[in-house]
Design an enzyme around this catalytic site. Structure first.
Site, PDB file in Angstrom:
ATOM      1  N   ASP A  99       0.783  -1.230   0.000  1.00 34.58           N
ATOM      2  CA  ASP A  99       0.000   0.000   0.000  1.00 34.58           C
ATOM      3  C   ASP A  99       0.817   1.284   0.000  1.00 34.58           C
ATOM      4  O   ASP A  99       0.308   2.360   0.304  1.00 34.58           O
ATOM      5  CB  ASP A  99      -0.919   0.017   1.234  1.00 34.58           C
ATOM      6  CG  ASP A  99      -0.152  -0.105   2.552  1.00 34.58           C
ATOM      7  OD1 ASP A  99       1.092   0.027   2.539  1.00 34.58           O
ATOM      8  OD2 ASP A  99      -0.793  -0.329   3.587  1.00 34.58           O
ATOM      9  N   GLU A 121      -0.834  -8.843  -1.702  1.00 37.56           N
ATOM     10  CA  GLU A 121      -1.540  -8.280  -0.537  1.00 37.56           C
ATOM     11  C   GLU A 121      -2.617  -7.286  -1.008  1.00 37.56           C
ATOM     12  O   GLU A 121      -2.776  -6.200  -0.484  1.00 37.56           O
ATOM     13  CB  GLU A 121      -0.567  -7.611   0.431  1.00 37.56           C
ATOM     14  CG  GLU A 121      -1.136  -7.440   1.835  1.00 37.56           C
ATOM     15  CD  GLU A 121      -0.226  -6.646   2.750  1.00 37.56           C
ATOM     16  OE1 GLU A 121       0.186  -7.215   3.777  1.00 37.56           O
ATOM     17  OE2 GLU A 121       0.090  -5.478   2.460  1.00 37.56           O
ATOM     18  N   GLU A 135      -2.275   5.197   2.701  1.00 35.12           N
ATOM     19  CA  GLU A 135      -2.248   3.794   2.276  1.00 35.12           C
ATOM     20  C   GLU A 135      -3.587   3.298   1.730  1.00 35.12           C
ATOM     21  O   GLU A 135      -3.621   2.515   0.773  1.00 35.12           O
ATOM     22  CB  GLU A 135      -1.786   2.905   3.435  1.00 35.12           C
ATOM     23  CG  GLU A 135      -0.316   3.052   3.785  1.00 35.12           C
ATOM     24  CD  GLU A 135      -0.046   4.182   4.764  1.00 35.12           C
ATOM     25  OE1 GLU A 135       1.123   4.354   5.153  1.00 35.12           O
ATOM     26  OE2 GLU A 135      -0.994   4.907   5.139  1.00 35.12           O
ATOM     27  N   HIS A 212       3.988   4.221  14.290  1.00 37.51           N
ATOM     28  CA  HIS A 212       4.574   4.978  13.177  1.00 37.51           C
ATOM     29  C   HIS A 212       3.536   5.614  12.258  1.00 37.51           C
ATOM     30  O   HIS A 212       3.873   6.459  11.437  1.00 37.51           O
ATOM     31  CB  HIS A 212       5.474   4.075  12.333  1.00 37.51           C
ATOM     32  CG  HIS A 212       4.719   3.087  11.499  1.00 37.51           C
ATOM     33  ND1 HIS A 212       4.248   1.904  12.015  1.00 37.51           N
ATOM     34  CD2 HIS A 212       4.321   3.121  10.197  1.00 37.51           C
ATOM     35  CE1 HIS A 212       3.613   1.240  11.065  1.00 37.51           C
ATOM     36  NE2 HIS A 212       3.640   1.953   9.949  1.00 37.51           N
ATOM     37  N   ARG A 214       0.948   7.879  10.336  1.00 39.03           N
ATOM     38  CA  ARG A 214       0.814   9.337  10.274  1.00 39.03           C
ATOM     39  C   ARG A 214      -0.342   9.846  11.130  1.00 39.03           C
ATOM     40  O   ARG A 214      -0.251  10.902  11.763  1.00 39.03           O
ATOM     41  CB  ARG A 214       0.589   9.791   8.820  1.00 39.03           C
ATOM     42  CG  ARG A 214       1.817   9.719   7.945  1.00 39.03           C
ATOM     43  CD  ARG A 214       1.491  10.043   6.500  1.00 39.03           C
ATOM     44  NE  ARG A 214       2.676   9.914   5.659  1.00 39.03           N
ATOM     45  CZ  ARG A 214       3.467  10.919   5.329  1.00 39.03           C
ATOM     46  NH1 ARG A 214       3.208  12.132   5.773  1.00 39.03           N
ATOM     47  NH2 ARG A 214       4.529  10.730   4.554  1.00 39.03           N
ATOM     48  N   HIS A 245      10.701   4.400  15.474  1.00 35.65           N
ATOM     49  CA  HIS A 245      10.754   4.699  14.045  1.00 35.65           C
ATOM     50  C   HIS A 245      11.763   5.818  13.802  1.00 35.65           C
ATOM     51  O   HIS A 245      12.047   6.626  14.685  1.00 35.65           O
ATOM     52  CB  HIS A 245       9.356   5.123  13.578  1.00 35.65           C
ATOM     53  CG  HIS A 245       9.179   5.149  12.095  1.00 35.65           C
ATOM     54  ND1 HIS A 245       9.511   6.232  11.326  1.00 35.65           N
ATOM     55  CD2 HIS A 245       8.702   4.211  11.234  1.00 35.65           C
ATOM     56  CE1 HIS A 245       9.239   5.979  10.065  1.00 35.65           C
ATOM     57  NE2 HIS A 245       8.747   4.753   9.974  1.00 35.65           N
TER      58      HIS A 245
END
Length: 385
Positions: A99, A121, A135, A212, A214, A245
């Site tokens: 993604d 996927e 994503e 991680h 956003r 991260h």
């Protein structure tokens, strides 16, 4: 017999983890398949880490990463770079995974060159275009362009059917992340990370934390950290390990609340094999990661997801993953319930995985060979137990 050429395009750590077992499987068919590896370098340092661990040598490296890069720049630079390579190579198929912005740009570049597209996927959906961002939309846009959808589950297949995809263009393969996991877990594993070599760390119940996404930057992350602080203060038998991260915003927020706290170990991003084996030694996983939602059930550990929605509902329905969001009080309540209630913990520790059985890559490669008329029998689809 004619050979086909497959171009595999990726650019991030998670993509590398999930495409590595496909590369390994393709190598078994060198008499039928040539392959090219194209990396965008969207996540430079973490990508390089994975390439080294898996000993993957790219044929092309666009090296697009820039400090403070925008999504527009990632898209533009990936698209133009991949297009030049595809014009030169003219592969039989482009294979993209997941993604990311690299995934969408790779599929779009292949479409512009009228090259067949396989999406590994495929079909995961939250049905909220801003969650996860970007994503969710990357997956939708990639699906529109894809010729052969490799979905990990029946649910993701149904998502594509509801959007108008044809069933003959969909193949339920299972998720390749489970293939990678089974390859990397070792019973007597020795950690590379020096701070994990101290076996006393594992005397306590470990809560493994990763964040991680956003949508969790800022206050959601800070609320989670405050909850972790409270849990540690009230449970002396618990320790927290939090690999951070690379994003400076995430690191600043986490360190501002959790640094120098007793029984909280803040680490740099771990190598994949360190991370997988740490998961197997943890008691609870607290995460907003999609990959850990898939991997956690395979090691029989409860996964509490720091999100309100997920594009991976199968493990939630199976009772081994739970969505809890980032509300401070709820995070505390859900973690403490698993720490204090043995029955609840056992309910979420069932060693079942609706996402795969370790044979997804074999199915994917055989399906591609069958579709190009290079083998006579199509593989059976994955069926979750």
């Amino acid at each position: 017999m004619n050979k086909i050429e497959i171009a595999m395009i990726f650019g991030t750590r998670p993509e590398t983890i999930k495409i590595f077992p496909i590369i390994s499987e393709i190598k078994k068919y060198s008499h039928l398949i040539d392959y090219r590896i194209i990396v965008s370098g969207q996540h430079r340092e973490m990508l390089d880490q994975m390439l080294e661990i898996f000993q993957i040598q790219p044929d092309y490296d666009l090296n697009i990463m820039q400090q403070g890069q925008s999504l527009s720049n990632i898209t533009k630079n990936s698209l133009s770079g991949i297009e030049k390579i595809l014009k030169k190579e003219r592969p039989s198929m482009v294979l993209v995974q997941g993604d990311t912005t690299t995934t969408f740009a790779g599929a779009l570049a292949a479409f512009y060159q009228k090259i067949k597209i396989g999406h590994v996927e495929a079909g995961l959906r939250t049905h909220n275009k801003y969650y996860p961002f970007p994503e969710e939309v990357n997956r939708h846009l990639t699906s529109v362009l894809t010729d052969l959808h490799f979905t990990p589950t029946k649910k993701s297949c149904e998502n594509l059917l509801s959007e108008g995809a044809k069933r003959e263009d969909i193949f339920i393969s299972g998720n390749t992340v489970i293939d990678s996991l089974f390859l990397m877990i070792k019973e007597n594993y020795i950690f590379r990370e020096p701070l994990l070599k101290n076996k006393k760390i594992f005397d306590k119940k470990i809560i493994l934390v990763t964040m991680h996404r956003r949508e969790n930057w800022g206050e959601p992350l800070r609320k989670t950290c405050r909850a972790i602080n409270k849990i540690i203060d009230e449970h002396p038998d618990v320790s927290v390990i939090f690999p951070l991260h690379k994003n400076p915003e995430i690191r600043r927020n986490v360190k501002g609340i959790l640094q120098n706290k007793k029984d909280i170990l803040l680490l740099d991003t771990l190598d994949y094999d360190d991370m997988i084996n740490l998961m197997s030694k943890s008691y609870i996983m607290l995460t907003d990661s999609g990959g850990i939602q898939e991997e956690g059930p395979s090691v029989g550990k409860p996964v509490l997801v720091l999100r309100d929605e997920t594009e991976r509902p199968e493990a939630v329905e199976a009772g081994v993953v739970k969505l809890i969001g980032t509300n401070e009080k709820r995070v505390c309540r859900e973690v403490v319930t698993l720490l204090d209630n043995r029955d609840k913990y056992r309910e979420m520790s069932k060693n079942i995985n609706p996402y795969g059985d370790g044979k997804a890559s074999e199915r994917i490669v055989k399906k591609i060979l069958y579709d190009f008329n290079l083998i006579n029998k199509s593989p059976d689809e994955f069926k979750a137990k």
